[in-house]
Scaffold this motif. Structure first.
Motif, short mmCIF file in Angstrom:
data_model
loop_
_atom_site.label_atom_id
_atom_site.label_comp_id
_atom_site.label_asym_id
_atom_site.label_seq_id
_atom_site.Cartn_x
_atom_site.Cartn_y
_atom_site.Cartn_z
N LEU A 111 33.73 26.28 42.54
CA LEU A 111 33.95 27.69 42.21
C LEU A 111 35.40 28.10 42.49
CD1 LEU A 111 32.56 30.40 41.38
CD2 LEU A 111 32.15 30.79 43.82
N TYR A 112 35.90 27.69 43.64
CA TYR A 112 37.28 27.99 44.03
C TYR A 112 38.26 27.33 43.05
CZ TYR A 112 41.23 28.70 47.25
OH TYR A 112 42.42 29.10 47.82
N TYR A 114 37.74 26.60 39.95
CA TYR A 114 37.68 27.22 38.62
C TYR A 114 38.74 28.31 38.50
CZ TYR A 114 35.85 29.88 34.66
OH TYR A 114 35.73 30.53 33.46
N PHE A 115 38.94 29.08 39.55
CA PHE A 115 39.92 30.17 39.53
C PHE A 115 41.29 29.74 40.02
CE2 PHE A 115 35.82 32.33 39.80
CZ PHE A 115 35.95 33.30 38.81
N TYR A 515 37.23 35.95 43.81
CA TYR A 515 36.69 34.58 43.82
C TYR A 515 36.77 33.97 45.23
CZ TYR A 515 41.47 32.63 43.76
OH TYR A 515 42.76 32.28 44.06
N GLU A 516 37.78 34.38 46.00
CA GLU A 516 37.88 33.90 47.39
C GLU A 516 36.73 34.49 48.22
OE1 GLU A 516 42.74 33.40 47.74
OE2 GLU A 516 41.83 35.34 48.17
N ALA A 518 33.83 35.31 47.12
CA ALA A 518 32.60 34.62 46.72
C ALA A 518 32.50 33.23 47.36
CB ALA A 518 32.54 34.50 45.20
#
Length: 553
Positions: A111-112, A114-115, A515-516, A518
Motif C-alpha cells: 500500500l505504501y 503504491y503511493f 496513505y501514510e 492508512a
C-alpha cells in the motif's frame, strides 16, 4: 471451522503470493491499466497482498483456539519419496501470529509503495519480488519438513537482495552483497545440520522428530546439529557477533525493504530455534544455552551502546543505521528468552518477536517519511539549525515518532514491554541444570540494556522532534540530497518544499499524509492492543511452547 476449509486457507496463503508474483510480470489487461501499466502493477500488488491478509485473518478466525498446541490445517503429501521429503504444512499457536504479522506487514508495504514507489527499475519487478518475498516468508512459518523449511528460508534471500541492490540508496551494492554472502554462508552450514538430523533421525518431518524429543539422536549428533543449525539461524536473527551485515542492509534498503527485513526476515532465525532446535535436539540446546544467553546479553549491551554513539551530537549518525543497531539489542532479548529453555522465557521471546515486528516496522516507515521530506536521515542535519523540529512543524509525525520510540524502549502498556520482561523473568529462573548465577548476570545485563535503550531513544526524540538549538534558529534549509524515494509521488512536493530558499521563517512541512496514515495506523493500534491485552498472543503460544519443551521444567 471445517478442517478441509482451514487446510485450503493455509495452502492458499502460500500459493496466492507465488501466483501473484508470476502474474505481476505479465502485461496488464487493457481495462485494468488505469493511468498506465506501472499504476496497474502496483495496484495488483496491493490487491494480492490484501487478499492474502484476508486469508490470514480467516485462518486465524477459523483456528481452534481451544487447542493451540495441536498442529492444525495440516497438508501432508509425498514430494520426493526416495528421500522421504514431504510437502507437510500446518499451523499452531507458535506460527499463527507470525503468519498474520507477515501478511499484514507485506500488505502495508504494498500500500505504501503504491503511493510512494522507490526510485529504481520497473515497478513490475518490484511487485513481483515483493510477492515472492511474501510467499517465501509465509512458507517458512508454515512448513513442517526440514528440507522444505530450508528451501523456504532460502527463497526470501534473492528478492531481498534485489530489493536492496536495485531500489536502495547509497552503498546499496555493497550492502546487498554482504547480506547475501553472510546469509548464504550461514545457510550452507545450517543445511548440513538439517541433513544430519534428518538422516540420523530417520525422517525430515518436524512433527515426528519433535514427538520423540530427540530420542533418536545421540548426544554427539545433537551437539553437532545444534551448532550447525544454530549458526545458520543466528546469522538471520541476527545474533552478535554475526550481525554485521544488518546495519548496512537496513541503511541502504528502501523503506519497504527495511520494514520487511526487520519485521519478517529477522523472525525466521528465532522461529527456527523454537520450532527445530528446542524440541528436536533438547540435549544439544541445553548444552549450548549458556553460550546463546551470553551472546544475547552482549548483543543487548553492544546494540544499545552503538545506538548511543550514533545518537550523540556531531557523530553524523544515520537514523536508519541507529534503528538497525537497536534491532540487534531487541533481538538479543528474544535470544535470551529462548536460551532460558523455560516456558516463560520462550513465550517472552515469541511475544517480543511480534512486538519488534510491529514497532520497528513503524519506526522504519517513519524514518522513510523523514527521508522523503528532508532528503536525508543524518541526525545532525535533522536536528541542527533549520532541522526537523517535528513537534512544531509536523506535530502528527512528531507524535508518531515519539510513540514508536517509547514503545520500542518497552514502556508498560505497549507491546514492547511484555516480551522483554518475560525474557528477563525466564533468565531469573532458568531451566533445571543451567547455572542460575550466570543467568542472573545475563538478566542484569539485559536490565542495563533497557536503560541504555531508553537513553538513546529519548535523545533521538529530543533531537528530531524538538531540534537542538531552537533559540538560535534563524530559518534556513536542511542540506542533503533530494528525496530519492519517489517516482513522481506526492513526497516530491514535500522534498522540494524542504529545499526552498532560506528565509526569515522555516518552510512549511507536510504532516502525515492519507496513505501514510492508512499504512501506519494498524501498527499503532496493534502495538497498543498487544500492550493492554498480551493474553491474545500468550494464550496462543503458551500451550504450544509447553508441548515443544516437553512439558516445561
Amino acid at each position: 471451522m471445517n478442517h478441509t476449509v482451514l487446510q485450503s486457507l493455509l495452502v492458499a496463503l502460500i500459493a496466492l503470493p507465488l501466483l501473484g508474483s508470476a502474474a505481476a510480470l505479465l502485461p496488464a489487461p487493457p481495462g485494468l491499466r488505469g493511468r498506465g501499466p506501472d499504476q496497474a502493477v502496483l495496484r495488483h500488488g496491493v490487491t494480492v497482498t490484501g487478499v492474502v491478509l484476508a486469508v490470514a485473518i480467516a485462518l486465524a478466525a477459523g483456528f481452534d483456539h481451544d487447542r493451540p498446541a495441536a498442529m492444525q490445517a495440516q497438508t501432508d503429501v509425498s514430494w520426493i519419496p526416495a528421500l522421504d521429503i514431504r510437502i507437510h504444512l500446518g499451523v499452531d499457536g507458535v506460527s499463527l501470529p507470525l503468519l498474520v504479522l507477515t501478511a499484514l506487514l507485506t500488505f502495508l508495504c504494498a500500500l505504501y509503495g503504491y503511493f510512494n514507489m522507490p526510485a529504481g527499475p520497473s515497478p513490475k519487478a518490484f511487485v513481483a519480488l515483493l510477492l515472492l518475498l511474501e510467499a517465501g516468508s509465509l512458507a517458512t512459518f508454515a512448513v513442517l519438513d526440514l528440507m522444505l523449511f530450508f528451501l523456504a528460508f532460502e527463497t526470501v534471500l534473492i528478492p531481498m537482495y534485489f530489493l536492496i541492490n536495485r531500489w536502495g540508496g547509497a552503498g546499496r551494492e555493497r550492502a546487498a552483497w554482504r547480506f547475501i554472502l553472510y546469509t548464504l554462508l550461514g545457510s550452507v552450514i545450517m543445511l548440513l545440520g538439517l541433513l544430519l538430523v534428518g538422516l540420523k533421525g530417520g525422517t525430515f518431518d518436524m512433527v515426528a522428530l519433535a514427538s520423540g524429543n530427540g530420542a533418536k539422536l545421540s548426544h554427539t549428533t545433537q551437539l553437532i546439529a545444534v551448532l550447525a543449525i544454530g549458526v545458520g539461524l543466528a546469522v538471520k536473527a541476527p545474533m552478535w557477533p554475526l550481525h554485521s551485515w544488518l546495519p548496512d542492509a537496513h541503511t541502504a534498503a528502501p523503506t519497504v525493504g527495511s520494514v520487511l527485513l526487520a519485521g519478517v526476515l529477522l523472525k525466521m532465525g528465532t522461529y527456527g530455534l523454537v520450532r527445530i532446535v528446542l524440541p528436536i535436539a533438547p540435549e544439544g540446546a541445553h548444552t549450548f544455552a549458556p553460550c546463546l544467553a551470553a551472546f544475547a546479553a552482549v548483543g543487548i549491551i553492544y546494540g544499545s551502546l552503538a545506538c548511543l554513539a550514533l545518537a550523540r551530537t556531531g557523530a553524523k549518525g544515520d537514523l536508519k543505521r541507529l534503528i538497525a543497531y537497536s534491532s540487534v539489542g531487541h533481538m538479543g532479548f528474544v535470544l535470551l528468552g529462548i536460551a532460558t529453555l523455560t516456558p516463560t522465557g520462550v513465550n517472552g521471546a515469541l511475544f517480543a518477536n511480534i512486538a519488534h515486528g510491529l514497532i520497528t516496522g513503524l519506526l522504519f516507515f517513519l524514518v522513510g517519511a523523514l527521508k522523503d521530506r528532508f532528503g536525508t536521515t543524518d541526525l545532525d542535519q535533522l536536528s541542527g539549525t533549520g532541522g526537523a523540529a517535528l513537534y512544531g512543524r509536523a506535530p502528527r509525525l512528531g507524535g508518531l515518532l515519539a510513540f514508536a520510540a517509547v514503545a520500542s524502549l518497552g514502556l508498560p502498556g505497549l507491546a514492547g514491554f511484555w516480551g522483554e520482561m518475560l525474557a528477563m523473568f525466564g533468565a531469573f529462573d532458568p531451566a533445571d541444570g543451567l547455572s542460575r548465577p550466570a543467568f542472573l548476570t545475563f538478566m542484569a545485563l539485559a536490565g542495563l540494556g533497557t536503560l541504555l535503550t531508553a537513553a538513546y531513544l529519548l535523545v533521538v526524540v529530543r533531537r528530531v522532534c524538538m531540534g537542538e538549538h531552537p533559540e538560535t534558529e534563524m530559518g534556513g534549509t536542511l542540506t542533503g540530497a533530494p528525496a530519492h524515494g519517489t517516482a513522481g509521488g506526492p513526497s516530491e512536493t514535500a522534498a522540494g518544499a524542504a529545499e526552498a530558499p532560506p528565509g526569515p521563517s522555516r518552510p512549511a512541512l507536510a504532516d502525515v499524509r492519507g496513505y501514510e496514515f492508512a499504512a501506519w495506523t494498524p501498527l499503532v493500534v496493534l502495538t497498543v492492543l498487544g500492550g493492554l491485552w498480551p493474553a491474545a498472543i500468550l494464550g496462543l503460544t503458551d500451550p504450544a511452547v509447553q508441548q515443544l519443551l516437553g512439558g516445561g521444567h
